[in-house]
Design a protein around this motif. Structure first.
Motif, mmCIF file in Angstrom:
data_model
loop_
_atom_site.group_PDB
_atom_site.id
_atom_site.type_symbol
_atom_site.label_atom_id
_atom_site.label_comp_id
_atom_site.label_asym_id
_atom_site.label_seq_id
_atom_site.Cartn_x
_atom_site.Cartn_y
_atom_site.Cartn_z
ATOM 1 N N ASP A 2 -30.436 25.905 -2.495
ATOM 2 C CA ASP A 2 -30.750 26.928 -3.496
ATOM 3 C C ASP A 2 -29.537 28.095 -3.814
ATOM 4 N N GLU A 3 -28.782 28.162 -2.678
ATOM 5 C CA GLU A 3 -27.412 29.008 -2.544
ATOM 6 C C GLU A 3 -26.354 28.624 -3.199
ATOM 7 N N HIS A 4 -26.156 27.136 -3.075
ATOM 8 C CA HIS A 4 -25.081 26.426 -3.567
ATOM 9 C C HIS A 4 -25.383 26.416 -5.221
ATOM 10 N N LEU A 5 -26.634 26.311 -5.617
ATOM 11 C CA LEU A 5 -26.809 26.354 -7.237
ATOM 12 C C LEU A 5 -26.460 27.501 -7.649
ATOM 13 N N LYS A 6 -26.878 28.617 -6.985
ATOM 14 C CA LYS A 6 -26.630 30.000 -7.612
ATOM 15 C C LYS A 6 -25.099 30.140 -7.849
ATOM 16 N N GLN A 7 -24.357 29.599 -6.640
ATOM 17 C CA GLN A 7 -22.882 29.913 -6.903
ATOM 18 C C GLN A 7 -22.048 28.703 -7.558
ATOM 19 N N MET A 8 -22.761 27.834 -8.037
ATOM 20 C CA MET A 8 -22.034 26.609 -8.476
ATOM 21 C C MET A 8 -21.214 27.020 -9.663
ATOM 22 N N THR A 9 -20.006 26.364 -9.499
ATOM 23 C CA THR A 9 -19.200 26.608 -10.734
ATOM 24 C C THR A 9 -19.490 25.796 -12.056
ATOM 25 N N PRO A 10 -19.325 26.715 -13.136
ATOM 26 C CA PRO A 10 -19.873 26.110 -14.408
ATOM 27 C C PRO A 10 -19.463 24.584 -14.652
ATOM 28 N N LEU A 11 -20.257 23.965 -15.235
ATOM 29 C CA LEU A 11 -19.967 22.585 -15.414
ATOM 30 C C LEU A 11 -18.812 22.171 -16.321
ATOM 31 N N SER A 12 -18.744 23.350 -17.391
ATOM 32 C CA SER A 12 -17.540 22.930 -18.156
ATOM 33 C C SER A 12 -16.183 22.976 -17.404
ATOM 34 N N GLU A 13 -16.218 23.834 -16.483
ATOM 35 C CA GLU A 13 -14.868 24.165 -15.734
ATOM 36 C C GLU A 13 -14.830 22.792 -14.667
ATOM 37 N N LEU A 14 -16.007 22.423 -14.164
ATOM 38 C CA LEU A 14 -15.675 21.420 -13.285
ATOM 39 C C LEU A 14 -15.259 19.991 -14.000
ATOM 40 N N LEU A 15 -15.762 19.777 -15.033
ATOM 41 C CA LEU A 15 -15.533 18.508 -15.881
ATOM 42 C C LEU A 15 -14.129 18.461 -16.429
ATOM 43 N N SER A 16 -13.678 19.756 -16.646
ATOM 44 C CA SER A 16 -12.244 19.990 -17.263
ATOM 45 C C SER A 16 -11.314 19.364 -16.142
ATOM 46 N N GLU A 17 -11.675 19.385 -14.900
ATOM 47 C CA GLU A 17 -10.622 18.863 -13.960
ATOM 48 C C GLU A 17 -10.470 17.389 -13.934
ATOM 49 N N LYS A 18 -11.000 16.802 -14.952
ATOM 50 C CA LYS A 18 -10.645 15.286 -15.201
ATOM 51 C C LYS A 18 -10.984 14.428 -13.937
ATOM 52 N N LYS A 19 -11.941 14.986 -13.059
ATOM 53 C CA LYS A 19 -12.473 14.223 -12.143
ATOM 54 C C LYS A 19 -13.632 13.586 -12.391
ATOM 55 N N GLY A 20 -14.175 13.813 -13.448
ATOM 56 C CA GLY A 20 -15.601 13.261 -13.718
ATOM 57 C C GLY A 20 -16.664 13.905 -12.690
ATOM 58 N N PRO A 21 -17.817 13.017 -12.505
ATOM 59 C CA PRO A 21 -18.737 13.197 -11.840
ATOM 60 C C PRO A 21 -18.442 13.817 -10.246
ATOM 61 N N LEU A 22 -17.369 13.251 -9.809
ATOM 62 C CA LEU A 22 -17.034 13.697 -8.528
ATOM 63 C C LEU A 22 -16.956 15.199 -8.576
ATOM 64 N N ALA A 23 -16.193 15.896 -9.349
ATOM 65 C CA ALA A 23 -15.917 17.188 -9.401
ATOM 66 C C ALA A 23 -17.335 17.949 -9.218
ATOM 67 N N VAL A 24 -18.295 17.429 -9.824
ATOM 68 C CA VAL A 24 -19.878 18.184 -9.809
ATOM 69 C C VAL A 24 -20.125 17.885 -8.430
ATOM 70 N N LEU A 25 -20.217 16.580 -7.872
ATOM 71 C CA LEU A 25 -20.733 16.166 -6.573
ATOM 72 C C LEU A 25 -20.199 17.261 -5.406
ATOM 73 N N ASP A 26 -18.685 17.362 -5.547
ATOM 74 C CA ASP A 26 -18.061 18.157 -4.550
ATOM 75 C C ASP A 26 -18.531 19.578 -4.494
ATOM 76 N N ASP A 27 -18.695 20.169 -5.817
ATOM 77 C CA ASP A 27 -18.797 21.477 -5.737
ATOM 78 C C ASP A 27 -20.470 21.715 -5.402
ATOM 79 N N LEU A 28 -21.143 20.864 -5.795
ATOM 80 C CA LEU A 28 -22.464 21.015 -5.580
ATOM 81 C C LEU A 28 -22.937 20.731 -4.202
ATOM 82 N N LEU A 29 -22.559 19.769 -3.371
ATOM 83 C CA LEU A 29 -23.000 19.197 -2.234
ATOM 84 C C LEU A 29 -22.062 19.611 -1.240
ATOM 85 N N GLY A 30 -20.746 19.835 -1.199
ATOM 86 C CA GLY A 30 -19.678 19.731 -0.515
ATOM 87 C C GLY A 30 -18.982 18.569 -0.425
ATOM 88 N N LYS A 31 -17.538 18.911 -0.553
ATOM 89 C CA LYS A 31 -16.756 17.637 -0.353
ATOM 90 C C LYS A 31 -16.910 16.710 0.845
#
Length: 316
Positions: A194-223
């Motif tokens: 729940d804390e990770h979700l509250k602090q999660m980087t906006p999806l638009s920023e994550l997807l702009s990194e051109k890493k695709g879904p991996l950027a979302v998973l790294d930010d959400l769950l931890g690399k």
């Protein structure tokens, strides 16, 4: 390269997660329907959430359909997906003028509405359709899918989806995620998520990194904190061939097809999901009409035979 969805499980086996980059498929859907800026965001979010839900709940040749009726000006939001990565959808009013909130941002909830129903239909070969229903809780779409999934499966879940637009009304980025607790998840692990979700980087920023879904998973769950289970190519479902629409026309009564020939000299059929137009010339309709007339004649003959048999039974 096609859009992609990745399925993972956390290394502590507390959660399973899905993340999708669907930028291309959302742009393709928007172009097919000549969708306005706000309609693109609404339809895009629904397509992404439906694809994630399909990957989380379907197997084999199963399919599912989602219908959101929030009583808003966008009308119905209808989507379908299968277990193989194909998704399609439409909104009733794809040319809806932008609705903005006090921050001058697109008001998705205002377009969808939040006083209606959320319906999911699951179809499996040789089985009766399963119908699940809930209410629309916000009209933001991700919240509504989350509520349905939590209510239907009784598993702590969260779905997040986002579509970011360019100034020229093309899609800059589109993606989303689903996280579900597994049976072994503790209260402490749920609180941490729940804390990770509250602090999660906006999806638009994550997807702009051109890493695709991996950027979302790294930010959400931890690399390096998860193990990949599968990767699925996702995209808009293929448009049925013209012949399929001809078969649909052949189910109409003969007088309706005859009117198309006499009054219009042909017929134009528009695919609801694809927006693609198919035109049937009068000679093509004549061929379809002959099949209908043959079917109707056979049905009438069977009806006469049944009537005669019934009369014979009454006389006996």
């Amino acid at each position: 390269m096609s859009d992609q969805l990745i399925k993972v499980i956390t290394k502590d086996e507390a959660f399973r997660a899905f993340a999708i980059d669907g930028t291309k498929l959302v742009q393709e859907a928007a172009s097919a329907h000549h969708a306005s800026r706000i309609a693109t965001v609404v339809l895009g979010r629904a397509l992404l959430a439906t694809e994630i839900l399909a990957q989380a709940t379907l197997k084999g040749e199963e399919r599912l359909g989602v219908k959101m009726d929030g009583k808003g000006p966008i009308g119905n939001v209808v989507t379908e997906a299968d277990a193989h990565g194909a998704v399609r959808g439409y909104v009733t009013n794809p040319q809806l003028e932008p609705i903005v909130n006090d921050d001058d941002q697109l008001n998705v909830a205002g377009a969808v509405g939040n006083h209606g129903s959320f319906q999911v239909t699951k179809l499996a070969p040789y089985s009766k359709p399963y119908l699940g229903q809930s209410i629309i809780v916000s009209g933001e779409i991700g919240d509504d899918f989350t509520y349905y999934l939590t209510q239907s499966e009784q598993i702590p879940s969260v779905i997040g989806v986002g579509v970011t637009m360019n100034p020229d009304d093309t899609v800059a980025s589109a993606g989303g995620f689903l996280v579900q607790a597994l049976p072994g998840a503790t209260d402490a692990q749920l609180d941490q998520l729940d804390e990770h979700l509250k602090q999660m980087t906006p999806l638009s920023e994550l997807l702009s990194e051109k890493k695709g879904p991996l950027a979302v998973l790294d930010d959400l769950l931890g690399k390096d904190n998860y193990t990949s289970l599968a990767s699925v190519a996702v995209g808009i479902a293929a448009e049925p061939p013209k012949e399929a629409y001809g078969e649909m026309l052949a189910t109409l009564p003969s007088h309706e097809v005859q009117a198309m020939i006499d009054e219009d000299g042909g017929a134009e059929v528009v695919g609801r999901f694809s927006g693609k137009k198919h035109y049937f010339e009068s000679d093509e309709l004549e061929e379809i009409l002959s099949k209908i007339l043959k079917r109707e004649a056979e049905a009438e003959e069977k009806g006469d035979e049944k009537s005669a048999a019934d009369n014979e039974n009454k006389q006996d």
